[in-house]
Design a protein around this motif. Sequence first.
Motif, short mmCIF file in Angstrom:
data_model
loop_
_atom_site.label_atom_id
_atom_site.label_comp_id
_atom_site.label_asym_id
_atom_site.label_seq_id
_atom_site.Cartn_x
_atom_site.Cartn_y
_atom_site.Cartn_z
N VAL A 49 21.07 -7.41 17.06
CA VAL A 49 20.82 -7.28 15.60
C VAL A 49 21.36 -8.54 14.95
O VAL A 49 20.75 -9.55 14.32
CB VAL A 49 21.32 -6.15 14.94
CG1 VAL A 49 21.28 -6.19 13.54
CG2 VAL A 49 20.46 -4.78 15.27
N LEU A 87 12.32 -6.58 5.64
CA LEU A 87 13.35 -7.29 6.65
C LEU A 87 13.90 -6.19 7.24
O LEU A 87 14.45 -6.38 8.51
CB LEU A 87 14.19 -8.28 6.01
CG LEU A 87 13.69 -9.35 5.43
CD1 LEU A 87 15.06 -10.21 4.61
CD2 LEU A 87 13.06 -10.23 6.24
N LEU A 89 14.42 -5.62 11.18
CA LEU A 89 15.23 -6.70 11.91
C LEU A 89 16.72 -5.95 12.29
O LEU A 89 16.88 -6.20 13.34
CB LEU A 89 15.72 -7.95 11.03
CG LEU A 89 14.75 -9.06 10.87
CD1 LEU A 89 15.20 -9.92 9.64
CD2 LEU A 89 14.42 -9.54 11.99
N TRP A 90 16.90 -4.86 11.57
CA TRP A 90 18.25 -4.31 12.07
C TRP A 90 18.14 -2.95 12.22
O TRP A 90 19.02 -2.11 12.64
CB TRP A 90 19.29 -4.48 11.00
CG TRP A 90 18.88 -4.29 9.61
CD1 TRP A 90 18.71 -2.93 9.04
CD2 TRP A 90 18.68 -5.31 8.44
NE1 TRP A 90 18.61 -3.13 7.60
CE2 TRP A 90 18.31 -4.37 7.32
CE3 TRP A 90 18.30 -6.69 8.57
CZ2 TRP A 90 17.94 -4.99 6.15
CZ3 TRP A 90 18.01 -7.33 7.45
CH2 TRP A 90 17.69 -6.57 6.13
N SER A 109 24.30 -2.85 23.73
CA SER A 109 24.16 -1.89 22.58
C SER A 109 25.90 -1.44 22.22
O SER A 109 26.33 -1.19 22.81
CB SER A 109 23.20 -0.75 23.02
OG SER A 109 22.06 -1.09 23.12
N LEU A 136 16.74 -15.21 11.55
CA LEU A 136 16.29 -15.12 10.12
C LEU A 136 16.86 -16.22 9.38
O LEU A 136 16.24 -16.82 8.65
CB LEU A 136 16.67 -13.59 9.64
CG LEU A 136 16.10 -13.55 8.19
CD1 LEU A 136 14.64 -13.74 7.98
CD2 LEU A 136 16.69 -12.23 7.69
N GLU A 172 15.64 -8.52 25.05
CA GLU A 172 15.53 -8.15 23.53
C GLU A 172 16.79 -8.66 22.86
O GLU A 172 17.91 -8.69 23.30
CB GLU A 172 15.82 -6.45 23.46
CG GLU A 172 15.70 -5.99 22.34
CD GLU A 172 14.11 -5.79 22.10
OE1 GLU A 172 13.90 -5.25 21.08
OE2 GLU A 172 13.18 -5.80 23.01
N PHE A 173 16.64 -9.22 21.48
CA PHE A 173 17.68 -9.76 21.09
C PHE A 173 18.55 -8.82 20.25
O PHE A 173 18.03 -7.68 19.80
CB PHE A 173 17.31 -10.69 19.99
CG PHE A 173 16.64 -12.27 20.45
CD1 PHE A 173 17.51 -13.11 21.14
CD2 PHE A 173 15.42 -12.32 20.43
CE1 PHE A 173 17.02 -14.04 21.91
CE2 PHE A 173 14.84 -13.41 21.19
CZ PHE A 173 15.75 -14.21 21.80
N GLY A 205 18.06 -3.17 23.68
CA GLY A 205 16.66 -2.44 23.74
C GLY A 205 16.52 -1.66 24.96
O GLY A 205 15.49 -1.07 25.24
N ARG A 240 13.10 0.18 13.96
CA ARG A 240 12.28 -1.16 13.53
C ARG A 240 11.54 -0.70 12.36
O ARG A 240 10.46 -0.96 12.41
CB ARG A 240 11.65 -1.52 14.56
CG ARG A 240 12.51 -2.08 15.93
CD ARG A 240 12.96 -3.34 15.62
NE ARG A 240 13.85 -3.56 16.87
CZ ARG A 240 13.41 -4.54 17.70
NH1 ARG A 240 12.26 -4.85 17.70
NH2 ARG A 240 14.33 -4.92 18.47
N ARG A 262 19.20 -11.35 15.70
CA ARG A 262 17.94 -11.63 15.01
C ARG A 262 18.22 -12.02 13.50
O ARG A 262 17.44 -12.74 12.92
CB ARG A 262 17.53 -10.12 14.85
CG ARG A 262 16.70 -9.49 16.16
CD ARG A 262 16.22 -8.04 15.90
NE ARG A 262 16.48 -7.43 17.00
CZ ARG A 262 16.87 -6.00 17.13
NH1 ARG A 262 16.63 -5.32 15.78
NH2 ARG A 262 17.03 -5.30 18.13
N LEU A 263 19.61 -11.60 12.96
CA LEU A 263 19.63 -12.00 11.67
C LEU A 263 19.96 -13.43 11.55
O LEU A 263 19.58 -14.30 10.68
CB LEU A 263 21.08 -11.27 11.12
CG LEU A 263 21.02 -9.92 10.87
CD1 LEU A 263 22.07 -9.07 10.46
CD2 LEU A 263 19.83 -9.74 9.63
#
Lengths: 130, 173
Positions: free
Chosen positions: A6, B151, B154-155, A101, A13, A3-4, B23, B159, A9-10
């Motif tokens: 945050v 979006l 994403l954060w 996390s 993006l 799992e990536f 996750g 989700r 993920r940004l």
Amino acid sequence: MREFSVPERLGGLGALVAVGAAVWPTVTARTGAGLPCPLRTMTDVPCPACGLTTAAVALVRGQVETAFQANPLIFALAAFTAVTGPLVALRAAGVLQPPRSWSSARRRQVGWLAGLTALVSWLFQLHRLG
Amino acid sequence: MSYPPPPPNDPYGNQVPPPPPYGGAPYGGAGAYGAPAVNYANWGQRVGAYLIDAIIVAPFSILASVLGQGTDENGLPTVNAFYWIFLLLAIGVQGYNRWFQAGKTGQSWGKKALGLTLVDANSGQPIGAGKAFLRDLAHFIDAIICYIGFLFPLWDAKRQTLADKIVSTVVTR
């Protein structure tokens, strides 16, 4: 696949936005398509994200000042991409540990910081376009 | 008989467990006792499902604009019956797929193709056609701020888009 986080993920993006910004002027020139802000179209009031398309296109062209004047938030997104790209590669290679996390308190702090950033960006856009 | 306390640098004593990886839920990946951990769909999967749903109605929209639009003798744009027929067909297919089917089973065709399910955030059950329709209406809020609401997965911890938060839904896989 793991799992990536945050920030990762940004960063992803940001990479997508960079690719989009590189082809966007061609798309608009050929089709006439645009991506106007619905809030500004309906009410004349800009939103905190207004100008990001212009800023992204300017930044991939190396026009730093134009990008800043359109929306400085694009530099934050670019920073995420620049930092997390190598991090993801190093983590995939096993050089660095996978991300952990954040605690709920840390998440709350970052949430407040993000909200504050959005507020400052909104004031910037109101000043620029208001 | 009592044991002496472990030395301060004892690797097996008095250690705070490390936080779980991204996750991964604490306590071995499970939620409350007996309850499975919720596996939320990521942003890419959600975009993929949305694109599939959009592609399904795209032919009707294309036919509406190709067969249903023209110009009058003054060069002004006009629409004929084909425009309204194909527009209604597009709305009908979209409504069946994204509101009726997704509301009843939790899966539109796009979500089904990618193994995603739309459920109520509290009960974990499908949300029904009415709430699925309201959720699509609430996507207006996602769109109005330069589409940033789309979006949020994403954060966001669950989700969720802003529309998901408004109607209290989550997309799981």
